[in-house]
Design a protein around this motif. Structure first.
Motif, PDB file in Angstrom:
ATOM      1  N   ARG A 656       0.834  -1.204   0.000  1.00 28.24           N
ATOM      2  CA  ARG A 656       0.000   0.000   0.000  1.00 28.24           C
ATOM      3  C   ARG A 656       0.867   1.251   0.000  1.00 28.24           C
ATOM      4  NH1 ARG A 656      -4.317   0.849   4.718  1.00 28.24           N
ATOM      5  NH2 ARG A 656      -5.209  -0.982   3.665  1.00 28.24           N
ATOM      6  N   GLY A 657       1.957   1.267   0.784  1.00 25.79           N
ATOM      7  CA  GLY A 657       2.838   2.431   0.827  1.00 25.79           C
ATOM      8  C   GLY A 657       3.470   2.713  -0.520  1.00 25.79           C
ATOM      9  N   ARG A 659       2.180   1.871  -3.424  1.00 22.88           N
ATOM     10  CA  ARG A 659       1.138   2.363  -4.332  1.00 22.88           C
ATOM     11  C   ARG A 659       0.835   3.829  -4.073  1.00 22.88           C
ATOM     12  NH1 ARG A 659      -0.870  -2.929  -3.523  1.00 22.88           N
ATOM     13  NH2 ARG A 659      -2.184  -2.251  -1.767  1.00 22.88           N
ATOM     14  N   ARG A 660       0.792   4.223  -2.804  1.00 19.09           N
ATOM     15  CA  ARG A 660       0.544   5.637  -2.492  1.00 19.09           C
ATOM     16  C   ARG A 660       1.693   6.518  -2.980  1.00 19.09           C
ATOM     17  NH1 ARG A 660      -1.855   5.405   3.742  1.00 19.09           N
ATOM     18  NH2 ARG A 660      -3.957   4.662   3.169  1.00 19.09           N
ATOM     19  N   GLU A 663       1.286   6.909  -6.668  1.00 17.06           N
ATOM     20  CA  GLU A 663       0.202   7.836  -6.989  1.00 17.06           C
ATOM     21  C   GLU A 663       0.644   9.285  -6.801  1.00 17.06           C
ATOM     22  OE1 GLU A 663      -2.885   6.592  -4.400  1.00 17.06           O
ATOM     23  OE2 GLU A 663      -3.372   4.772  -5.550  1.00 17.06           O
ATOM     24  N   ALA A 664       1.444   9.537  -5.762  1.00 17.91           N
ATOM     25  CA  ALA A 664       1.951  10.897  -5.523  1.00 17.91           C
ATOM     26  C   ALA A 664       2.865  11.336  -6.657  1.00 17.91           C
ATOM     27  CB  ALA A 664       2.690  10.956  -4.189  1.00 17.91           C
ATOM     28  N   ARG A 667       0.829  12.228  -9.699  1.00 16.49           N
ATOM     29  CA  ARG A 667       0.179  13.543  -9.614  1.00 16.49           C
ATOM     30  C   ARG A 667       1.150  14.673  -9.920  1.00 16.49           C
ATOM     31  NH1 ARG A 667      -2.316  11.140  -5.038  1.00 16.49           N
ATOM     32  NH2 ARG A 667      -0.792  12.118  -3.658  1.00 16.49           N
TER      33      ARG A 667
END
Length: 725
Positions: A656-657, A659-660, A663-664, A667
């Motif tokens: 999860r870390g 993937r986040r 995503e950052a 962006r």
């Protein structure tokens, strides 16, 4: 074994010094009281002493100069007498050997080649019969140390003595330029890195090789003769198994090294040149004689007296043999030698051809340097544009970058020995030659381009050029740093509104342009650096004495123009260490024939290749220039976050870390402040510029680099990055 030469001695700033036997002290040759200096963290701040009026300080300096002249005269007489009583030829060779050893130490050697030249001038001013009769007398270590100290004392007196001469000029704008010219004349003989000087000089002199039948040798063979003689010296040194670096703590060992190097430097070069160039012995002798200053033919009475040995560096002895101790240094003066050699022969047609060859080389290598970075198809040589009155006006080169353009003027005029000496009349003439005319020419072209005009060139279709931004560059064949350093002040006295003589141009010598194009190899890097240099020249702040300092400071900290403050001047500190090391290593590799040795990496901007590659593909985008300036304003250390983000974008997240984090990154990663920039790895590739409400669309940045949160925001989208498995 190490080479006894360095590609280009480092050039520390006035005010710095290095201690030690044989070290040369850079002298602060400004008048006492006129400017005081404060140093700190890579910056020098000079300011007018508020307690001393300009006139009082000027009179004090003139008085000090008077006493310095008396000291110089006394020291000169003592040095000459001691040389005559010992072995003048041996002392000259020992001084040369010390200069070669010291050059490996960097800043402590700066200016010592000039002192070696002075001793050679004294040698060639002594009765040749005295020189030959004392040729076999040994100089003791104590005698050498005492005479070497006199040489340095003479240089110190002479530097201070000249300040008073320049302060008789009441024009403060000219004083700075004349003093810097004097400092270069007395302390500096470096015209650039050998790699590029060799390229330039060979290109010029090869155009004159068909004169061989008339002068007895090919002019370009002078360059090869210097290389072959140096190779012979190095081979002899290797054979002698004598290391060139002195053993620490052993002064006697140092003197032994000097003696061995001096004995090898004293070998007649004719045989080595004939063998190395595969030419007849008589032809080789004729070539060496063309470079010679015979003993007894000069009358050197001071450091400032014209010294033929600067351009004719071979000492010719009474028995017809020759001594050429430092052949590698001739590369810095070989084009001036050619001019003076043809003048001595009264060969006016050869001098005219040399002038044309200088112009041809300057224009061709300048255009090629820009073509190597921007692409052959974007550089238009020998272009003509139609001005507002319908006249066709020539300019040397134009770089067409879509919505922006660069206008280039390449100048090949000589700066003569009289000009380099800082004579009042010559300085003003050279201001017109090196600043007024090319600034006026490029300003005229810039106005026409911004208005929109027709452009034509041979082997090119006629085109209509209408860029939104035009930058200017002026390239000089000769190094004219003192004029560039003080361009803003020098041009302020010529403030004719109709002439539009603003100094917002990058003014650079050809050898330095080749350095910059070698280091900054992509369009966005060169465009961004160009903007910074133009802004620095326009403001005159900070004071920059050499292009490599400006380049080094941009690579390290993106230095641009600094705000000017009344009564203060800011000077960029020595910043070219990394660049010097790199080109010194390249020269060492060349002389070793590509043998394995130390490898120094090329200095870089540290901008990720993905960013530069995408920008290179978007040159015709209307926002390319603005984005390139924005990228060029991001501090080097900030790019580490971009590299880390790009690595994340290339990977497949498993937690999860991760993937986040991905995503950052997708962006966008924000960097920089001038303006703020967002780098996105996915989409595009394209450039988006967001204009704050109420502001007009910004053109390309001016390179000033001042933080402004209201500047348009640039988003650079690199394109989709495929995940790795």
């Amino acid at each position: 074994m190490s080479d006894p030469t360095d590609s280009r001695p480092k050039r520390p700033r006035p005010g710095s010094s290095s201690e030690g036997v044989g070290s040369h002290h850079w002298l602060d040759v400004r008048a006492p009281g006129l400017l005081q200096h404060a140093w700190g963290d890579g910056t020098s701040v000079s300011y007018r002493d508020p307690n001393v009026s300009f006139e009082d300080a000027r009179l004090t300096a003139i008085s000090m100069s008077h006493f310095a002249k008396l000291g110089a005269d006394d020291t000169f007489k003592e040095l000459r007498q001691r040389m005559v009583e010992s072995n003048p030829l041996q002392f000259f060779l020992l001084i040369d050997a010390l200069q070669r050893l010291m050059r490996r130490q960097g800043t402590s050697a700066h200016g010592y080649d000039v002192l070696q030249e002075l001793v050679g001038g004294l040698l060639t001013s002594i009765d040749p019969k005295i020189v030959m009769s004392r040729r076999n007398i040994a100089i003791s270590e104590d005698d050498f140390t005492a005479m070497e100290l006199l040489v340095r004392q003479l240089a110190a007196h002479a530097a201070q003595a000249r300040v008073g001469d320049y302060l008789t000029d009441l024009d403060e704008r000219a004083i700075d330029t004349r003093i810097v010219l004097a400092a270069e004349e007395q302390l500096d003989r470096t015209a650039g890195y050998p790699e590029f000087l060799r390229q330039i000089s060979s290109d010029v002199l090869t155009q004159l090789d068909d004169l061989a039948a008339g002068i007895g040798f090919r002019p370009s063979d002078v360059l090869r003769a210097a290389d072959r003689h140096l190779e012979d010296q190095l081979l002899r040194l290797r054979t002698a198994h004598e290391g060139l670096r002195p053993t620490h703590g052993s002064q006697g060992r140092l003197f032994e090294s000097l003696q061995r190097i001096a004995s090898i430097s004293g070998h007649d070069p004719v045989t080595a040149v004939a063998r190395g160039l595969n030419i007849d012995h008589d032809v080789a002798r004729h070539l060496i004689d063309a470079l010679a200053t015979p003993i007894g033919t000069q009358n050197i009475t001071s450091l400032t007296r014209t010294n033929r040995l600067r351009h004719f560096p071979v000492v010719k002895l009474l028995d017809g043999t020759y001594v050429w101790p430092s052949p590698h240094d001739h590369l810095h003066d070989v084009l001036e030698w050619a001019e003076l050699f043809f003048a001595d022969l009264h060969h006016n047609s050869a001098r005219a051809r040399l002038s044309r060859a200088r112009a041809s080389t300057t224009e061709r290598l300048t255009a090629q340097a820009f073509a190597d970075v921007y692409g052959e198809d974007r550089v238009i040589c020998n272009a003509e544009y139609r001005d507002s009155e319908g006249n066709w006006v020539e300019t040397d080169s134009v770089v067409d970058l879509g919505r922006v353009a660069i206008v280039v003027e390449a100048k090949s005029q000589r700066i003569t020995p009289q000009g380099r000496s800082g004579a009042v009349g010559r300085v003003r003439t050279k201001v017109d030659q090196f600043l007024v005319r090319p600034l006026s020419q490029t300003a005229r072209a810039k106005r026409a381009f911004l208005r929109g005009c027709e452009l034509r060139a041979q082997r090119r279709d006629s085109m209509f050029l209408h860029p939104t931004v035009v930058r200017r560059v002026i390239v000089n064949l000769d190094r004219v740093d003192p004029f560039v350093t003080n361009a803003a002040d020098l041009m302020s006295e010529k403030a004719d509104p109709a002439a539009d003589l603003r100094t917002d141009a990058w003014i650079v010598c050809l050898a330095d342009l080749l350095v910059v194009a070698h280091v900054l190899r992509t369009p966005s890097e060169l465009w961004a650096y160009h903007g910074k240099r133009a802004a620095q020249t326009a403001t005159g702040s900070p004071i920059i004495h050499t292009e490599t300092d400006a380049l080094g400071a941009w690579l390290r900290a993106r230095e641009g123009a600094w705000p000017a403050r009344e009564g203060h001047s800011f000077q960029l500190a020595f910043s070219s260490e990394e660049i010097n090391l790199y080109f010194n290593d390249r020269e060492d590799q060349l002389r070793r024939g590509g043998q394995e040795g130390r490898r120094v990496p090329r200095p870089t901007s540290r901008i990720p290749s993905q960013v530069l590659g995408v920008l290179g593909s978007l040159i015709d985008d209307p926002s390319w220039a603005y984005a390139s300036d924005a990228v060029g304003n991001v501090m080097p250390q900030e790019w580490a976050r971009i590299r880390q983000g790009l690595r994340r974008a290339e990977s497949s997240p498993t937690t999860r870390g991760q993937r986040r984090a991905l995503e950052a990154v997708q962006r966008g990663i924000t960097v920089g402040t001038t303006p703020r920039m967002v780098i996105k790895p996915a989409g595009g590739p394209r450039i988006d510029v967001t204009i704050p409400m109420g502001q007009a669309t910004g053109a390309a940045g001016d390179g000033l680099g001042e933080p402004n949160s209201e500047l348009p925001r640039v988003t650079l989208i690199l394109g989709a990055v495929a995940p790795t498995t």
